[in-house]
Each structure stands twice: as C-alpha cells, then as structure tokens.
Design a protein around this motif. Structure first.
Motif, mmCIF file in Angstrom:
data_model
loop_
_atom_site.group_PDB
_atom_site.id
_atom_site.type_symbol
_atom_site.label_atom_id
_atom_site.label_comp_id
_atom_site.label_asym_id
_atom_site.label_seq_id
_atom_site.Cartn_x
_atom_site.Cartn_y
_atom_site.Cartn_z
ATOM 1 N N PRO A 140 -6.314 0.841 -7.031
ATOM 2 C CA PRO A 140 -5.703 1.735 -6.060
ATOM 3 C C PRO A 140 -6.657 2.198 -4.970
ATOM 4 O O PRO A 140 -6.229 2.872 -4.043
ATOM 5 N N CYS A 176 0.844 -1.199 0.000
ATOM 6 C CA CYS A 176 0.000 0.000 0.000
ATOM 7 C C CYS A 176 0.880 1.250 0.000
ATOM 8 O O CYS A 176 1.997 1.242 0.517
ATOM 9 N N ASN A 177 0.340 2.319 -0.574
ATOM 10 C CA ASN A 177 1.019 3.623 -0.586
ATOM 11 C C ASN A 177 2.444 3.537 -1.119
ATOM 12 O O ASN A 177 3.365 4.159 -0.589
ATOM 13 N N ALA A 195 0.871 5.920 -6.678
ATOM 14 C CA ALA A 195 0.563 6.493 -5.361
ATOM 15 C C ALA A 195 1.210 7.863 -5.218
ATOM 16 O O ALA A 195 0.604 8.807 -4.692
ATOM 17 N N TYR A 232 -0.082 -0.657 -10.084
ATOM 18 C CA TYR A 232 -0.365 0.405 -9.125
ATOM 19 C C TYR A 232 0.708 0.568 -8.047
ATOM 20 O O TYR A 232 0.685 1.556 -7.323
ATOM 21 N N ASP A 233 1.623 -0.388 -7.902
ATOM 22 C CA ASP A 233 2.725 -0.168 -6.967
ATOM 23 C C ASP A 233 4.072 -0.284 -7.673
ATOM 24 O O ASP A 233 5.099 -0.503 -7.030
ATOM 25 N N GLU A 254 -1.015 11.275 -4.887
ATOM 26 C CA GLU A 254 -0.813 12.146 -3.723
ATOM 27 C C GLU A 254 -0.573 13.580 -4.171
ATOM 28 O O GLU A 254 -1.096 14.536 -3.599
ATOM 29 N N VAL A 306 -4.134 3.223 -1.896
ATOM 30 C CA VAL A 306 -3.572 4.572 -1.956
ATOM 31 C C VAL A 306 -4.357 5.464 -1.010
ATOM 32 O O VAL A 306 -5.575 5.632 -1.159
#
Length: 1095
Positions: A139, A99-100, A105, A645-646, A109, A143
């Motif tokens: 996400p 995550c994040n 991400a 996504y990561d 942000e 995220v």
C-alpha cells in the motif's frame, strides 16, 4: 476456556471466552522492530529511536506462508486506533490494480486522517521490485494517506555492513554510487500508476539488527525496503517526540509535508527513484515551526485517464504512452483543503478558510499560472505540459512538480505538490532497436529506454554485451515494464538478472509484449558490482501470427476460427503451428450454508464509534473426483477475488476441511496464495470461506456467491485443429492443420473443434470449464529468440453430455463360466472347514472355504494368535490352496516384523528392528518367503512388463490371461522386495556389517534404492554410516528429501519425512556440525510442532 485456532468460523472472531494465540512467523518483524527502537546500551546496537515504546501487531498468517490477509490488516488498523499509536510501520506489500481503492485504503484514511484528537503517521516500504519505473507496490505507493520509503545505500554501508571496498572514483552515470550513494537496485521506483510520486522519501535500506533467539544468533544483516521503512519510522518517532516536547501536535500530513520539503536529494538520482531524498529530522523539526495550522492538508486530484470511468481521481500527472507525448497538453488539477478529522471540524472554520496560493513549476517544460485562491470548496487550475521540450524520444523519465506556496508564509514548506512525470517512447521500425546506453556503467548505474513494440509483436528478448576491462563479471539487471489498464504490475513486466562476463553476451527473455503500449527497457548494473563495464544492448521483437488473447470453444460440433497472419516487418517466415491443450478443470459450487454475524468485540469494532464489523461465512461442499482425472494441487477461486490492498471486502480467507475427519488440509487468502491438495479420490471436503465488511448489506449481495474449484488435469487434453471449417465439423483427421511457414504479411486461417467427449473427465458436468493454452506459432528453425511464442488462453465450457457418453456402455464382455467343482477340491474344502462344511454341497463348501482361507491369511498377518496355532493354520491353508503359499509366507513375515519392529505400521516399507534377538525370526521368515517365490519368473515378468495389451488384438482370453499373470508377478515382486528389505533390517539390527552390505547389494539388483521409499533412504544412510562415510549419508538424505518434496503425488508420509530429517540432524551432530544440527532441529519443530523426539 476455549482456544480458537481456526478462522473458519465467525466464532473465531468473538471476544467471549476466546484466547487469541499469536506466534512468530519468522525473523522479519523482530529485525524491523530492532531498526526502529532497539536499546541495548551500546550505540552500535541501538535502533534509530532507542527506547521508544513498541507495539507488535502480527498481520502475517502462518497458514498461508505468513502472507498478510484482509482480516489481519483490518484488525491491525483497529488495534492501532484503539491504542492511539503515534507511528505505524508496515514492511509488507504486494501488487494492486488501482490506487486509493478498497477497504484497506478506506480504513487507513480513517486511521491517519479521520480523527481530530489523534492521527497516526503511517509509513510503509515502497517494495523490492526495481529498478524499472512504476514498480512501487501497495500500500505504500497506492494509498495516499501513507508515506512510502525507498531503500538507499552508500559507500559507508558497503564498507561496514557488507565488507565491500568503496566504489572506485569515476565520472559515473546518471545514478552512480560515486555521487554519495544510490538507491539499492531492487528498490521499487515511482511514479505510481495514477501519477502519484510512488516514493516519498528514502532511508538506509540495510541494517544489522535484532532477530529472535530461536535464530541462534543475536543479530542479522538484512536489506530491503522493509529495512528502509523502519529507519524512516524511527526518524519520524524522534521528530514527533521533539515536536511534542515543544508543545506541538502536528497532524500526520503536516509531518509528511515537512519530511518531503526538507529531505536531502541524492545528487544525480532521479526524483521518481528517491522521492524527495533522505530524511533530515533536524531540518524537518525546524520546518514544522513555519506552519501555522498543523491540521490542514491540501488534496490534489487529476482526472484519471489510465484507470477509466468511475475510478478515483489521480494524484499526479503521468504521461507515458506515445499518443499523449507527441504534442503539448493541458491538464486540469483540483486542489481541495481537508482538515484532520474533517467531519468533526466546526462548519464556521471550514466556511472561513482561505489561502492565497503562489504556484511555481520546477521544470521549464511545465507552465502554470502565478497563483490561485483556495477556499473550502477547492480550486481548479490547469498545467501545460510540453513533452517534446522535456527530452528526446526514447528517453525519460523527465520529472517535475508544480508547488503551491502559502503567500502569507514565505518560509513555510509547500502546501501541496503536483508531481508530473513524462517518458517519451520511440516507435520501433522493424524487429529490433539498439538501446541508448551511457559510455560506461558503474555500481548502481541505471539506463532507461522507452520503445513502442510494433503491431504483431508477440514477445521480446534483450541481448546485453559486456565489453569490460578484464576484471571479471558484473551482475546486470534487465527489466521490462508495460502498464496495462487496471492490471497489477506483474501483468506487463519481466524481471531478469544475470552475470555478464567480459566479452560475453547474455540474452534476457522479456516474455510476452503488448503491441502499441510503451515498454520501458531498463538496464542496470547492480549496486554491489563494483567493477566498471561498457554495455551494449539490443531489443529484438519476435513476430507472432495472431492477435488473439484467448480462444473459446463451444458445444460439441461448433467450429472456432483462428486467424493467422505474419507481420510485414518480420525478417523471415513465421511458422503457424497451433497447439491447443486443455490442462485445468474448473467446477462451480454454490454455498450450502451461509451466515452473517456481527463482530462486536474490541478487536473488530472500530474504536470511538463502536460500529461492529460483520462476517459472512459461506460453506461449500464437494467430492473429489474418483476417476483420477486430476493431479497435483487444487486452487479455490471466489467471486470478487482481488488483490488484498484494493479489495472491496475485508478477509476473503478460506479453509479446506476433510469432512469425515475434520482435518484442515489447507488454507488460502484473497490472492489465492498456494494450492490445496492433492485431494483423496472420492473423499468429501468442506470449504469455509470468510469475508467481512462494516456494511452487512454489502455482504448480503454476495451471499450466494459461487466458488470455483480449479484442478490440474492428470493428462492434458489435445484440441484438434483443422485446415478447413468443413474438416473441423466432420472431424476429418486427414485435413488436420499442418505447420505452415507464413512469409511476412502472409495470412492463413485455422479451425479448432471441441475435443471428443470421451477425452473429457468422466465426472465433468455441464457448465464446468476446462482451461488451457493455445500456442499458435513458433519461429523458423534458424531464427533467433524463443522457439514458441507466448500462448493465448484457451477456454471450453462442458456442454450437456450425449447419451453415448453419459451412460456406460451396456455391451459388457461376458465373463467366462467357472469350471464345475471337482470332488478333490470339495474334499480339501471340507478338511479346512471341519464340521462347518459337512452339510454343504461341493460348490457351497468350496465357496465358503475360499472366504475362510482369505480370512485366515488376514488373521495370520495380525499376529494375535500363538505361534503354534499360527503355524497349524498356515499349514491348513496351504494344504487347501497351494496358490496361497506366498500369501501365507508374507503373513508370517509381517507377523515376525510386527513383533520385532515396534515402529512399523504393518503396511508398506520397513522399520528399524528393536534388537538383535528380535531380528532372528524376521530373518528366518524373510528367507522362507524367498524360498516359495519363483525368482526367475519374476525376472521374466519384469522384463516384459511394458508390453502393450493392444498386441493381443481381439483375443480377449489371451489378454485376460496375460493381465492375470502380470498381476501375480507384480504381487510376487512386491513380496520379494519386502523379504530383501527385512533381511537388510535384520542384519542392521544384529550389527553384522558384512551381511547388511550383502543384503543391500541384493536389494539394489531389484530396485533403485536412491529413488525409492523412505525406508530405503534410511537403510542407505546407515549403509554409508557403516562404511565410515557419514557425510555422504547426510548428502544422500538431503537429495532424497528434496526429490520427495517436489513430487506432485506419491510423496512419503509426513512421519517418514520427519524421521529422516531427524536422522540427518543426528548425523550432523555426530560430525560436529552443531550449528547445522541446531538449524535442522528448528526446521523440524517449525514443520512438525507436535512431533515427539524432535529435540
């Protein structure tokens, strides 16, 4: 103007002289947009925020099945910032390991929180992988800057959208539709893997909304979290519109804060399933008025245990494993204030910031201090969690929160939330455990049990028995989930569903399990199955015989030890049965070219800063194996491949190009979506790999990154396994490992040896890797559950080849000497050659005549000479060599067919003959060809075609003679089929139904036309048509097309398939099936956009 249609070059991302072509990839985006803001003047058809301004940004790349790509997501975020979009909806998503983390991400942000002048509210779907816990995807759940939305359904929706009767009144279970609504069974559930809530809010997840006009319908019903997210986005648009009208400009996190604080919880539905509940716009607007600073948020971080060192801090507390839920624990939490556009906020304001925060726990098993003072540097405090007080073993989830309130604003929503989720796994003793289920199930009911698989467990099954009331069947979901460190959610889950009939049992295969890690077993009745039922369920664990996750083979003589042990809890014997097979060939390539280019255009440079993005193009070249060692598709794996996504880089997109033609044969994104191929043996290919990042130094670090070609072997390679290490080293097959029944607690050892070098692909080079599976055990014949246990991985690095296999065997069979030329043969040769052969000796004359005869036959097939000249030449060739009689007759048929059938390419198969007049010469040539063929000899050869050549022993002369006869018989068989097919084509062109039927029956005697060529499929369709059975023709074509699409090799050419689909479309139209015909036309246009005559 240059039209850039490929992303294989950085030039495709240049602004100069480039036109970006964007086309729809399906109905999904239009439907989502309609939910948000459709405005048709009728309340029934309006979206949630009718008339709002919509911006369409396509992220689904049609080259990879409309999957999103890293570069498309980055460009979408850039466009959203450039246009200063207020609300973004993303109804896309997939898995992520962390995550994040990653570029998406980071850029999200920046879009949401990075600018003081404007922040974009970012809403995303939670995913459709429920109903088990922690099935939320990226996400939306991964995220922190995004708002994740789950999908809700109630009785009113069932009645008006689905035509279902409302659920009957009953007591209901923990999540019953009788409580005013449930989450759709498929809606993904939280918490996220790092303890974040996973689902922030819920919204209706089904809608009848707009679809593109090419769908041939004005609207369509769809459901999913893809529909819930735009419903919430429309609600947020209304909220933001009202706030702006009132002179407020809330930051995205302020909107998120009031949405969660004012959402209406669904009674009886766990918080991790619905988030805070259903969005309430009016209440959220009121709550906004209670906040004095709309640009401040509070970041919650918890030390991450699951992700490991170096991972970002977690967003919540998630206690799941047995070792962390058997005693009270204290967890440190840090809360830090952050400002919208933090880097642009004055230092004085940051320095003077202070909040007196009152802490409040929402569950009795949570303990926390009364309050803390939070300043710019943040504040840490501890939360005490007592899992034993939360609930009994085997149960969960137990959800609570620690809320932080502003002491100075008692009516304001919480400043922050620390989500806490606890599940209490139950240790399994023995090989099975009965699940604790509610007394009855209703629509949407869910029951969760948490168990710890015993040591030695390899796989599991879940048996569900339905004791109903005789009213029918119910759709039952059974899902198991184990969370594995830094693995995407698919790595440890199984998801099955089946209809459970009254009084019957269903066994759901849960697949591989990891011993010692908590496994959720989720049993749910589908939201749409309205009849009540009593369910009983039992989990049964199947014992393995090895804890190995992979088996590695080395060199040519090394021995790999495989320990085998049956767990003591096994009820009966486990059969140790090692079966090791290498199935894939992986080759490494280094780039032949590399180039880093700055992308400075408006589509790539981040607005405000103008900071460019950089693209690294890596070019690889390879030659497909000539040996036929591979089959099916080839995958391309790159260093640093991640989930999109990561991923640490943007883009990660590749195109594969046939070097000689420049044709793009396939593409893939960073998730290795799809396969490329099959590849042509010996053909050369170029792989263009494009990856992007804002930091060129990061790209330079991977400039020499390797590419792996991962191909399926055409034939699996068996790896020998022996009972002793000595036998494995000596390759003593008399000591091969035999299946052994292991009693509970018993142990054995097996030894694997590398495969013989002669079994390896001849073109495999040292350093190449062969991969496969190592199935090590199976159950005894009379036991329950899957027979073979899940296999371990198998890996073999190809060593340097020995001289024995690196060079071809020099002992070649000596070819028999050709017989001396006879005077008669020389005379026939000189007759064929004329003056050109007069000065040649006999041997030279015969050699030249052989070449000339072959050339003449080829000229006859082309049909470029007059008929009289062709007949004379054919007579001369046959006079010289009677063995060429069949070839000349075939050439005559090809000549006649080329003139009569304009669509025939002169190769295999047939084509429709233009008219009855043109059919006459074809029919005659086909009859002449049949006359010169020895049909009885062909039948005899076909009857003995499967005889193995080993039957000849060492008699090479007899073997060679048999092979020559077989080759001649195969050529004659192909000629006979051609004659019979063209006879049928001629009868069809003449409109002679009786002759056509007779020709097809004759063809059926020699080949199964239902499983043969595209031409045969077309002839069969016309056969049904002449019989007055067009519906059967449509069905027959469909069966043939489906079978052809599944072929790994030998599939029909695209043009042939397209023609058959057009024929099927025309038959549908003739039957009056207009909607089906129109849909078929759309599919043909989608698949063959350049095909002439598709409409």
């Amino acid at each position: 103007m240059q039209l850039t249609l490929s992303a294989s070059s950085p030039d495709a991302f240049s602004e100069e002289n480039t036109c970006s072509l964007v086309v729809a990839g399906g109905d999904h985006g239009t439907h989502v947009a309609g939910i948000v803001g459709a405005h048709n003047g009728r309340d029934r058809d309006d979206g949630v925020a009718p008339g709002c301004q919509l911006v369409s940004i396509k992220i689904g790349d049609s080259r990879v099945g409309t999957m999103e790509t890293g570069s498309s997501l980055r460009r979408a975020l850039v466009a959203a910032r450039r246009l200063k979009v207020d609300v973004v909806n993303l109804s896309y998503g997939e898995a992520a390991r962390l995550c994040n983390t990653g570029r998406f991400a980071e850029l999200s942000e920046r879009l949401v929180r990075g600018h003081a002048d404007h922040g974009t509210i970012f809403i995303s779907s939670a995913g459709n992988n429920g109903p088990a816990l922690t099935t939320v995807g990226a996400p939306g759940a991964s995220v922190d800057a995004l708002i994740s939305v789950g999908a809700y359904v109630n009785g009113n929706m069932c009645d008006n959208l689905y035509g279902m009767r409302a659920p009957a009144a009953n007591a209901g279970g923990p999540e019953s539709a009788t409580h005013g609504g449930v989450m759709y069974s498929f809606s993904s559930r939280g918490p996220a893997t790092d303890g974040g809530c996973g689902v922030n809010v819920a919204a209706p997840g089904g809608a009848v909304a707009s679809v593109p006009r090419y769908s041939l319908q004005p609207q369509r019903l769809m459901h999913g979290t893809s529909m819930a997210a735009p419903n919430a986005a429309g609600a947020v648009a209304c909220l933001l519109s009202a706030a702006k009208a009132a002179g407020k400009n809330p930051a995205p996190d302020a909107v998120k804060r009031v949405l969660e604080a004012t959402a209406k919880p669904l009674p009886g539905v766990a918080q991790c399933n619905q988030g805070q509940g259903l969005v309430d716009v009016d209440a959220a607007m009121t709550s906004l008025g209670e906040i004095d600073e709309l640009d401040v948020r509070f970041e919650v971080r918890v030390p991450s245990r699951a992700a490991g060192a170096g991972a970002p801090g977690a967003r919540g507390i998630y206690l799941r494993e047995r070792w962390e839920t058997t005693a009270p624990r204290e967890v440190a939490v840090t809360v830090t204030p952050k400002f919208q556009g933090d880097d642009d906020v004055a230092a004085e304001r940051k320095g003077l910031f202070r909040r007196d925060v009152r802490l409040e726990a929402t569950a009795p098993w949570l303990s926390v201090g009364k309050g803390v003072v939070v300043t710019r540097g943040g504040k840490a405090f501890t939360i005490r969690i007592d899992p034993c007080a939360a609930g009994p073993e085997g149960a969960g989830p137990f959800c609570g929160e620690v809320l932080g309130f502003d002491d100075a604003a008692p009516g304001a929503p919480p400043l922050f939330r620390v989500p806490v989720a606890v599940v209490r796994p139950k240790a399994v003793e023995g090989d099975s455990v009965a699940l604790t289920l509610p007394p009855s199930f209703q629509a949407g009911d869910i029951s969760r049990n948490f168990v710890t698989p015993p040591d030695g467990a390899a796989s599991a099954t879940v048996e569900v028995t339905c004791d109903g009331d005789g009213l029918g069947r119910r759709l039952v979901h059974v899902q198991t989930v184990q969370l594995l460190p830094q693995e995407a959610m698919e790595a440890g889950w199984s998801k099955r569903r089946a209809y459970a009939n009254d009084g019957e049992s269903c066994v759901y295969d849960a697949g591989r399990v990891t011993p010692g890690r908590t496994m959720e077993v989720c049993v749910a009745q589908d939201w749409g199955s309205l009849e009540g039922a009593k369910l009983d369920a039992t989990v049964k664990f199947q014992p393995g015989c090895s804890s190995l996750e992979s088996v590695a083979l080395r060199g040519t003589r090394s021995v790999t030890t495989i320990p085998l042990e049956a767990p003591a809890w096994a009820r009966g014997p486990v059969v140790a049965s090692p079966k090791l097979k290498l199935t894939r060939w992986r080759r490494a390539l280094r780039p032949t070219k590399s180039e880093v280019t700055a992308l400075t255009g408006a589509r790539d440079a981040w607005p405000d800063t103008g900071k460019p993005c950089y693209a690294l193009k890596l070019e690889y070249e390879f030659t497909a194996p000539k040996s036929g060692a591979t089959a099916g598709g080839t995958r391309f794996l790159f260093a640093g491949d991640e989930n999109v996504y990561d991923a640490a880089f943007d883009g990660a997109f590749a195109e594969v190009i046939e070097k000689d033609t420049g044709k793009i044969i396939g593409a893939r994104d960073c998730r290795v979506s799809g396969k490329i191929g099959p590849l042509k043996p010996g053909a050369k290919y170029v792989v263009n790999f494009l990856v992007q990042h804002e930091d060129p130094a990061r790209l330079e670090s991977i400039r020499d990154g390797e590419c792996w070609l991962d191909s399926e072997l055409s034939k699996a390679i068996d790896v020998p396994v022996y009972g002793t290490a000595q036998a494995a080293y000596a390759r003593d097959n008399s000591s091969s490992f035999k299946d052994v029944r292991l009693a509970p607690g018993d142990a054995k050892v097996a030894f694997a040896a590398p495969p013989d070098e002669s079994k390896l692909p001849s073109e495999a080079a040292p350093g190449d890797i062969l991969t496969g599976t190592a199935g090590l055990c199976r159950s005894a014949a009379n036991s329950e559950g899957p027979s073979r246990r899940p296999a371990a991985g198998l890996l073999y690095t190809v060593p340097p080849r020995s001289n024995k296999t690196a060079k071809k065997d020099s002992k070649k069979a000596t070819a028999p000497a050709k017989a001396a030329p006879t005077p008669e043969a020389a005379a026939r040769a000189r007759d064929l050659l004329g003056a050109a052969g007069a000065a040649l000796d006999d041997k030279a004359a015969i050699a030249l005549a052989d070449k000339a005869a072959a050339n003449y036959v080829a000229q006859l097939e082309k049909g470029s000479m007059e008929d009289a000249a062709a007949a004379a030449l054919r007579e001369a060739v046959v006079k010289y060599d009677s063995n060429r009689t069949t070839a000349c007759a075939q050439a005559a048929l090809s000549r006649a067919a080329s003139a009569a059938a304009p669509g025939w390419e002169g190769k295999n198969g047939t084509a429709a003959i233009a008219n009855a007049t043109a059919a006459g010469p074809v029919e005659a040539a086909a009859a002449d060809l049949v006359k010169v063929l020895d049909v009885d000899a062909i039948k005899a050869a076909r009857a003995t075609r499967d005889i193995d050549d080993t039957s000849f022993g060492n008699d090479t002369a007899a073997k060679d003679a048999a092979q020559a006869l077989r080759k001649k018989a195969n050529e004659d068989y192909a000629a006979l089929l051609a004659a019979k097919r063209w006879t049928a084509e001629a009868a069809l062109a003449k409109g002679d139904a009786a002759a056509f039927e007779a020709a097809m029956r004759s063809l059926d005697e020699w080949v199964d036309t239902a499983k043969s060529t595209a031409a045969d499929a077309r002839l069969r369709a016309h056969r049904f048509g002449l019989r007055g059975q067009p519906g059967l023709a449509v069905r027959d074509l469909g069966v043939w097309l489906d079978a052809d699409a599944k072929k790994k090799s030998g599939a029909a050419a695209a043009a042939e398939v397209a023609a058959l689909r057009e024929l099927r479309r025309d038959l549908m139209a003739g039957l009056g099936w207009e909607r089906l015909a129109a849909a078929e036309t759309k599919k043909i246009l989608d698949d063959y956009p350049n095909r002439v005559g598709a409409i």
